[in-house]
Design a protein around this motif. Structure first.
Motif, PDB file in Angstrom:
ATOM      1  N   GLY A 157      44.470  19.662  13.663  1.00 20.49           N
ATOM      2  CA  GLY A 157      44.469  18.628  12.854  1.00 20.49           C
ATOM      3  C   GLY A 157      44.269  17.053  13.956  1.00 20.49           C
ATOM      4  O   GLY A 157      43.691  16.817  15.010  1.00 20.49           O
ATOM      5  N   VAL A 158      44.439  16.849  13.634  1.00 21.80           N
ATOM      6  CA  VAL A 158      45.069  15.027  14.033  1.00 21.80           C
ATOM      7  C   VAL A 158      45.554  15.273  15.351  1.00 21.80           C
ATOM      8  O   VAL A 158      46.653  15.711  15.127  1.00 21.80           O
ATOM      9  N   ALA A 159      45.337  14.810  16.543  1.00 20.76           N
ATOM     10  CA  ALA A 159      46.086  14.891  17.582  1.00 20.76           C
ATOM     11  C   ALA A 159      47.068  13.647  17.428  1.00 20.76           C
ATOM     12  O   ALA A 159      47.101  13.004  17.274  1.00 20.76           O
ATOM     13  N   GLY A 160      48.427  13.960  18.716  1.00 18.61           N
ATOM     14  CA  GLY A 160      50.006  13.033  18.408  1.00 18.61           C
ATOM     15  C   GLY A 160      49.901  12.116  19.635  1.00 18.61           C
ATOM     16  O   GLY A 160      48.604  12.580  20.887  1.00 18.61           O
ATOM     17  N   ASP A 161      49.742  11.459  19.745  1.00 20.54           N
ATOM     18  CA  ASP A 161      50.016  10.543  20.763  1.00 20.54           C
ATOM     19  C   ASP A 161      50.357  11.071  22.071  1.00 20.54           C
ATOM     20  O   ASP A 161      50.177  10.706  23.175  1.00 20.54           O
ATOM     21  N   TRP A 162      50.651  12.192  21.951  1.00 22.10           N
ATOM     22  CA  TRP A 162      51.294  12.693  23.639  1.00 22.10           C
ATOM     23  C   TRP A 162      50.377  13.619  24.150  1.00 22.10           C
ATOM     24  O   TRP A 162      50.708  14.364  24.864  1.00 22.10           O
ATOM     25  N   MET A 163      49.272  14.168  23.187  1.00 21.12           N
ATOM     26  CA  MET A 163      48.310  14.875  23.629  1.00 21.12           C
ATOM     27  C   MET A 163      46.994  14.271  24.586  1.00 21.12           C
ATOM     28  O   MET A 163      47.093  13.070  24.398  1.00 21.12           O
ATOM     29  N   GLU A 164      46.547  15.005  25.666  1.00 23.77           N
ATOM     30  CA  GLU A 164      45.482  14.032  26.512  1.00 23.77           C
ATOM     31  C   GLU A 164      44.357  15.983  25.632  1.00 23.77           C
ATOM     32  O   GLU A 164      44.701  17.020  25.839  1.00 23.77           O
ATOM     33  N   VAL A 165      43.357  14.920  24.536  1.00 25.87           N
ATOM     34  CA  VAL A 165      42.601  16.404  24.710  1.00 25.87           C
ATOM     35  C   VAL A 165      40.978  16.178  24.480  1.00 25.87           C
ATOM     36  O   VAL A 165      40.474  15.311  24.977  1.00 25.87           O
ATOM     37  N   HIS A 166      40.602  17.849  25.481  1.00 25.04           N
ATOM     38  CA  HIS A 166      39.208  17.666  25.997  1.00 25.04           C
ATOM     39  C   HIS A 166      38.425  18.485  25.027  1.00 25.04           C
ATOM     40  O   HIS A 166      38.625  20.086  25.764  1.00 25.04           O
ATOM     41  N   PRO A 167      37.269  18.396  23.883  1.00 30.60           N
ATOM     42  CA  PRO A 167      36.470  19.214  23.407  1.00 30.60           C
ATOM     43  C   PRO A 167      35.931  19.962  24.410  1.00 30.60           C
ATOM     44  O   PRO A 167      35.323  19.608  25.170  1.00 30.60           O
ATOM     45  N   LEU A 168      36.129  21.236  23.730  1.00 34.82           N
ATOM     46  CA  LEU A 168      34.963  22.438  24.542  1.00 34.82           C
ATOM     47  C   LEU A 168      33.945  22.677  23.581  1.00 34.82           C
ATOM     48  O   LEU A 168      33.176  22.767  24.211  1.00 34.82           O
ATOM     49  N   LEU A 169      34.163  23.224  22.391  1.00 30.47           N
ATOM     50  CA  LEU A 169      33.813  24.185  21.976  1.00 30.47           C
ATOM     51  C   LEU A 169      33.674  24.078  20.152  1.00 30.47           C
ATOM     52  O   LEU A 169      34.746  23.982  20.148  1.00 30.47           O
ATOM     53  N   GLU A 170      32.585  23.752  19.725  1.00 30.90           N
ATOM     54  CA  GLU A 170      32.648  24.258  18.726  1.00 30.90           C
ATOM     55  C   GLU A 170      31.613  25.641  18.075  1.00 30.90           C
ATOM     56  O   GLU A 170      30.422  25.678  18.052  1.00 30.90           O
ATOM     57  N   GLU A 171      32.547  26.005  16.276  1.00 27.98           N
ATOM     58  CA  GLU A 171      31.691  27.219  15.886  1.00 27.98           C
ATOM     59  C   GLU A 171      31.564  27.254  14.183  1.00 27.98           C
ATOM     60  O   GLU A 171      32.706  26.255  13.827  1.00 27.98           O
ATOM     61  N   PRO A 172      30.740  27.731  13.608  1.00 24.30           N
ATOM     62  CA  PRO A 172      31.280  27.671  12.072  1.00 24.30           C
ATOM     63  C   PRO A 172      31.765  28.897  11.639  1.00 24.30           C
ATOM     64  O   PRO A 172      32.123  29.918  12.752  1.00 24.30           O
ATOM     65  N   PHE A 173      32.326  29.022  10.595  1.00 21.26           N
ATOM     66  CA  PHE A 173      32.921  30.018  10.040  1.00 21.26           C
ATOM     67  C   PHE A 173      31.366  30.432   9.150  1.00 21.26           C
ATOM     68  O   PHE A 173      30.415  30.116   9.135  1.00 21.26           O
ATOM     69  N   VAL A 174      31.219  32.226   9.358  1.00 23.15           N
ATOM     70  CA  VAL A 174      29.953  33.040   8.934  1.00 23.15           C
ATOM     71  C   VAL A 174      30.876  34.296   8.221  1.00 23.15           C
ATOM     72  O   VAL A 174      32.437  34.367   8.273  1.00 23.15           O
ATOM     73  N   ALA A 175      30.109  34.696   7.968  1.00 23.34           N
ATOM     74  CA  ALA A 175      29.810  35.587   6.545  1.00 23.34           C
ATOM     75  C   ALA A 175      30.012  37.358   7.228  1.00 23.34           C
ATOM     76  O   ALA A 175      28.644  37.455   8.194  1.00 23.34           O
ATOM     77  N   ALA A 176      30.895  37.713   7.160  1.00 23.61           N
ATOM     78  CA  ALA A 176      30.386  39.432   8.201  1.00 23.61           C
ATOM     79  C   ALA A 176      30.549  40.618   6.631  1.00 23.61           C
ATOM     80  O   ALA A 176      31.505  40.596   6.165  1.00 23.61           O
ATOM     81  N   VAL A 177      29.896  41.373   7.103  1.00 22.45           N
ATOM     82  CA  VAL A 177      29.985  42.218   5.709  1.00 22.45           C
ATOM     83  C   VAL A 177      28.834  43.261   6.334  1.00 22.45           C
ATOM     84  O   VAL A 177      28.762  43.617   7.104  1.00 22.45           O
ATOM     85  N   PRO A 178      29.502  44.405   5.276  1.00 23.67           N
ATOM     86  CA  PRO A 178      29.034  45.837   5.633  1.00 23.67           C
ATOM     87  C   PRO A 178      27.280  45.880   6.102  1.00 23.67           C
ATOM     88  O   PRO A 178      26.507  45.396   4.500  1.00 23.67           O
ATOM     89  N   LYS A 179      26.723  46.450   7.395  1.00 22.50           N
ATOM     90  CA  LYS A 179      25.418  46.737   7.157  1.00 22.50           C
ATOM     91  C   LYS A 179      24.570  46.731   6.340  1.00 22.50           C
ATOM     92  O   LYS A 179      24.961  48.448   5.446  1.00 22.50           O
ATOM     93  N   GLY A 180      23.651  46.334   5.986  1.00 19.88           N
ATOM     94  CA  GLY A 180      23.155  46.193   4.724  1.00 19.88           C
ATOM     95  C   GLY A 180      23.032  46.083   3.239  1.00 19.88           C
ATOM     96  O   GLY A 180      22.354  45.906   2.700  1.00 19.88           O
ATOM     97  N   HIS A 181      24.021  45.145   3.599  1.00 22.29           N
ATOM     98  CA  HIS A 181      25.022  44.852   2.324  1.00 22.29           C
ATOM     99  C   HIS A 181      23.828  43.196   2.372  1.00 22.29           C
ATOM    100  O   HIS A 181      24.063  42.361   3.504  1.00 22.29           O
ATOM    101  N   GLY A 182      23.832  42.744   0.639  1.00 24.09           N
ATOM    102  CA  GLY A 182      23.198  41.367   0.982  1.00 24.09           C
ATOM    103  C   GLY A 182      24.269  39.868   0.438  1.00 24.09           C
ATOM    104  O   GLY A 182      25.551  40.188   1.076  1.00 24.09           O
ATOM    105  N   GLY A 183      24.247  38.990   1.098  1.00 27.40           N
ATOM    106  CA  GLY A 183      24.751  37.923   1.735  1.00 27.40           C
ATOM    107  C   GLY A 183      24.983  36.607   1.384  1.00 27.40           C
ATOM    108  O   GLY A 183      25.647  35.495   1.281  1.00 27.40           O
ATOM    109  N   SER A 184      24.297  36.602  -0.326  1.00 24.65           N
ATOM    110  CA  SER A 184      24.343  35.892  -1.382  1.00 24.65           C
ATOM    111  C   SER A 184      26.368  35.703  -2.290  1.00 24.65           C
ATOM    112  O   SER A 184      26.169  37.137  -1.787  1.00 24.65           O
ATOM    113  N   LEU A 185      26.365  34.890  -3.089  1.00 24.12           N
ATOM    114  CA  LEU A 185      27.535  35.449  -2.560  1.00 24.12           C
ATOM    115  C   LEU A 185      28.180  36.002  -3.855  1.00 24.12           C
ATOM    116  O   LEU A 185      29.269  36.841  -4.055  1.00 24.12           O
ATOM    117  N   GLU A 186      27.339  36.675  -4.695  1.00 24.26           N
ATOM    118  CA  GLU A 186      26.649  36.773  -5.983  1.00 24.26           C
ATOM    119  C   GLU A 186      26.989  38.394  -5.836  1.00 24.26           C
ATOM    120  O   GLU A 186      27.891  39.192  -6.364  1.00 24.26           O
TER     121      GLU A 186
END
Length: 317
Positions: A157-186
């Motif tokens: 979340g929000v970095a505290g005043d005591w922190m020194e932060v160096h961003p490295l990587l951003e990644e999305p959340f994804v869906a992991a499903v059984p092989k062959g199963h559809g990926g729509s919400l329905e």
């Protein structure tokens, strides 16, 4: 080693701060890698040196006396100055760095962390490396408690005043499903959601996102292990929401699991290197600079080659 009565030592101050933070002699000993008797003796020596009782040992958990509360503020300043001096000396000559305490999320155990330590060890022959792996919130707690010098983990979340932060990587959340199963919400609604534990920040982030979308998904399982979650998905017991890093950790199940874009509003997390501000000089930035090429080579490039649809979403910062 013989301790001189009446002398304030840096080790004694570090012991006192650990006891003040942990409120337990045994917990402070575990944090410092010392015996409980050694910690107790150091505390006694320090109290004799300053001429005041600093900790009420009769209380459970331990509490600081008024003198201890006053001394703690000075003790933190002393330790910060000592760490900064050590870092400045090491910056002049990295070979002079004697100890480096690193905390890293488990997502990097198999590739990035070993490569980083091997690279640094080759240049810093006199440095003793101490590695702690675990959940992001636990690593942050240890950084704030001065038990670690640098942590590489998810932003909380929000970095505290005591922190020194160096961003490295951003990644999305994804869906992991059984092989062959559809990926729509329905299509996914016919399977239960296997949730990552809400005891960890990532699980709370996922749960919060679903709540914000007012989306209720049937779930029966809440686990804290990528491998256990992926094993259940591979067996067709459900689907899950995780990140590409989590998917990469459980490689043995890749043939039976398919990764797909999240079928709801997107959600991302950011991995950063964090240290205490103005304590380690240029060292945190130098370590972050070492990490980015490793993340590109070992994480980003292989992932994009296998899953081109992650392009632009999985990226260095």
């Amino acid at each position: 080693m013989v301790e001189t009565a009446g002398r304030i030592t840096l080790w004694g101050i570090e012991v006192f701060v650990a006891v003040a933070d942990e409120r337990s002699i045994s917990a402070a000993a575990r944090r410092l890698g010392a015996s409980a008797s050694a910690v107790s003796q150091q505390l006694t020596n320090l109290e004799a040196a300053v001429g005041a009782s600093l900790v009420d040992r009769s209380a459970r958990p331990l509490v600081l006396t008024p003198a201890g509360g006053l001394f703690r503020k000075r003790a933190q300043t002393i330790l910060n100055e000592a760490e900064q001096a050590r870092a400045e000396l090491a910056a002049q000559d990295l070979a002079a760095l004697t100890r480096f305490r690193l905390g890293v999320i488990e997502d990097f155990d198999a590739d990035v962390t070993p490569a980083l330590l091997t690279e640094m060890a080759g240049e810093l022959a006199a440095t003793r490396f101490l590695l702690e792996t675990g959940a992001s919130h636990r690593l942050f707690d240890q950084l704030e408690a001065r038990a670690l010098d640098v942590v590489v983990c998810a932003d909380l979340g929000v970095a505290g005043d005591w922190m020194e932060v160096h961003p490295l990587l951003e990644e999305p959340f994804v869906a992991a499903v059984p092989k062959g199963h559809g990926g729509s919400l329905e299509e996914l609604r016919v399977l239960p959601l296997i949730q990552y534990t809400s005891r960890h920040h990532m699980g709370r982030q996922i749960a919060g996102h679903l709540a914000q979308l007012n989306l209720r998904l049937d779930h029966r399982f809440e686990l804290d292990s990528y491998h256990a979650i992926m094993a259940m998905v591979a067996a067709g017991a459900g689907w899950t929401i995780l990140t590409p890093l989590g998917f990469l950790r459980a490689q043995r199940f890749h043939e039976a699991v398919e990764l797909m874009p999240l079928p709801i509003a997107p959600l991302t997390r950011r991995i950063s290197l964090t240290a205490r501000r103005e304590v380690l000089g240029e060292l945190p930035a130098e370590v972050a600079g070492r990490l980015k090429p490793l993340l590109s080579e070992l994480i980003v490039e292989p992932s994009l080659a296998r899953l081109p649809w992650l392009t632009g979403a999985l990226r260095l910062l």
